[in-house]
Design a protein around this motif. Structure first.
Motif, PDB file in Angstrom:
ATOM      1  N   UNK A 137       0.841  -1.207   0.000  1.00  0.00           N
ATOM      2  CA  UNK A 137       0.000   0.000   0.000  1.00  0.00           C
ATOM      3  C   UNK A 137       0.874   1.255   0.000  1.00  0.00           C
ATOM      4  N   UNK A 138       1.913   1.273   0.825  1.00  0.00           N
ATOM      5  CA  UNK A 138       2.796   2.436   0.901  1.00  0.00           C
ATOM      6  C   UNK A 138       3.492   2.677  -0.435  1.00  0.00           C
ATOM      7  N   UNK A 139       4.026   1.622  -1.044  1.00  0.00           N
ATOM      8  CA  UNK A 139       4.696   1.774  -2.338  1.00  0.00           C
ATOM      9  C   UNK A 139       3.727   2.237  -3.425  1.00  0.00           C
ATOM     10  N   UNK A 140       2.521   1.734  -3.412  1.00  0.00           N
ATOM     11  CA  UNK A 140       1.523   2.161  -4.390  1.00  0.00           C
ATOM     12  C   UNK A 140       1.208   3.636  -4.225  1.00  0.00           C
ATOM     13  N   UNK A 141       1.021   4.056  -2.985  1.00  0.00           N
ATOM     14  CA  UNK A 141       0.749   5.473  -2.733  1.00  0.00           C
ATOM     15  C   UNK A 141       1.919   6.344  -3.158  1.00  0.00           C
ATOM     16  N   UNK A 142       3.137   5.929  -2.835  1.00  0.00           N
ATOM     17  CA  UNK A 142       4.308   6.718  -3.218  1.00  0.00           C
ATOM     18  C   UNK A 142       4.426   6.839  -4.736  1.00  0.00           C
ATOM     19  N   UNK A 143       4.220   5.728  -5.441  1.00  0.00           N
ATOM     20  CA  UNK A 143       4.335   5.754  -6.891  1.00  0.00           C
ATOM     21  C   UNK A 143       3.241   6.586  -7.552  1.00  0.00           C
ATOM     22  N   UNK A 144       2.129   6.771  -6.874  1.00  0.00           N
ATOM     23  CA  UNK A 144       1.055   7.591  -7.426  1.00  0.00           C
ATOM     24  C   UNK A 144       1.149   9.050  -6.993  1.00  0.00           C
ATOM     25  N   UNK A 145       1.724   9.321  -5.841  1.00  0.00           N
ATOM     26  CA  UNK A 145       1.773  10.685  -5.314  1.00  0.00           C
ATOM     27  C   UNK A 145       3.035  11.420  -5.765  1.00  0.00           C
ATOM     28  N   UNK A 146       4.181  10.749  -5.783  1.00  0.00           N
ATOM     29  CA  UNK A 146       5.444  11.412  -6.124  1.00  0.00           C
ATOM     30  C   UNK A 146       5.431  12.111  -7.488  1.00  0.00           C
ATOM     31  N   UNK A 147       4.907  11.498  -8.544  1.00  0.00           N
ATOM     32  CA  UNK A 147       4.879  12.218  -9.829  1.00  0.00           C
ATOM     33  C   UNK A 147       4.029  13.490  -9.779  1.00  0.00           C
TER      34      UNK A 147
ATOM     35  N   UNK B 181       6.194  17.168 -10.904  1.00  0.00           N
ATOM     36  CA  UNK B 181       5.811  16.866 -12.294  1.00  0.00           C
ATOM     37  C   UNK B 181       6.960  17.009 -13.290  1.00  0.00           C
ATOM     38  N   UNK B 182       7.848  17.985 -13.080  1.00  0.00           N
ATOM     39  CA  UNK B 182       8.958  18.159 -14.030  1.00  0.00           C
ATOM     40  C   UNK B 182       9.915  16.977 -13.973  1.00  0.00           C
ATOM     41  N   UNK B 183      10.195  16.510 -12.776  1.00  0.00           N
ATOM     42  CA  UNK B 183      11.086  15.359 -12.612  1.00  0.00           C
ATOM     43  C   UNK B 183      10.457  14.112 -13.218  1.00  0.00           C
ATOM     44  N   UNK B 184       9.163  13.947 -13.007  1.00  0.00           N
ATOM     45  CA  UNK B 184       8.472  12.781 -13.562  1.00  0.00           C
ATOM     46  C   UNK B 184       8.514  12.817 -15.083  1.00  0.00           C
ATOM     47  N   UNK B 185       8.319  14.015 -15.676  1.00  0.00           N
ATOM     48  CA  UNK B 185       8.359  14.149 -17.129  1.00  0.00           C
ATOM     49  C   UNK B 185       9.755  13.848 -17.668  1.00  0.00           C
ATOM     50  N   UNK B 186      10.782  14.342 -16.975  1.00  0.00           N
ATOM     51  CA  UNK B 186      12.156  14.078 -17.404  1.00  0.00           C
ATOM     52  C   UNK B 186      12.483  12.596 -17.311  1.00  0.00           C
ATOM     53  N   UNK B 187      12.038  11.962 -16.246  1.00  0.00           N
ATOM     54  CA  UNK B 187      12.285  10.536 -16.069  1.00  0.00           C
ATOM     55  C   UNK B 187      11.596   9.733 -17.164  1.00  0.00           C
ATOM     56  N   UNK B 188      10.364  10.102 -17.485  1.00  0.00           N
ATOM     57  CA  UNK B 188       9.626   9.414 -18.539  1.00  0.00           C
ATOM     58  C   UNK B 188      10.338   9.564 -19.883  1.00  0.00           C
TER      59      UNK B 188
END
Length: 78
Positions: A8-18, A22-29
């Protein structure tokens, strides 16, 4: 229980962190897409494909056999 909480914690982190970054998530993608494109370009284009072996008949037979064994053990244990 620990596994469930960690999931549950990992799922929440993977959904909340991006959403928080948002800029870091876009760069990573973009980096992931770039690496995938490079990997596809480096592969030989001779038309060879990977054959996947999936032993579904053996898995089915083993599943039925184990089910029978578990039921017999349960029947004789009571």
């Amino acid at each position: 229980m620990v596994s469930l909480v960690a999931s549950v914690v990992l799922t929440l982190l993977l959904n909340v962190l991006p959403r928080l970054f948002p800029k870091t998530a876009r760069k990573t993608e973009q980096a992931v897409h770039q690496r995938m494109e490079e990997a596809f370009e480096q592969q030989p284009h001779d038309g060879a494909r990977v054959k996947v072996f999936f032993p579904w008949k053996a898995m089915l037979a083993i599943s039925v056999g184990l089910t029978v064994v578990v039921n017999l053990v349960s029947y004789f244990a009571t």
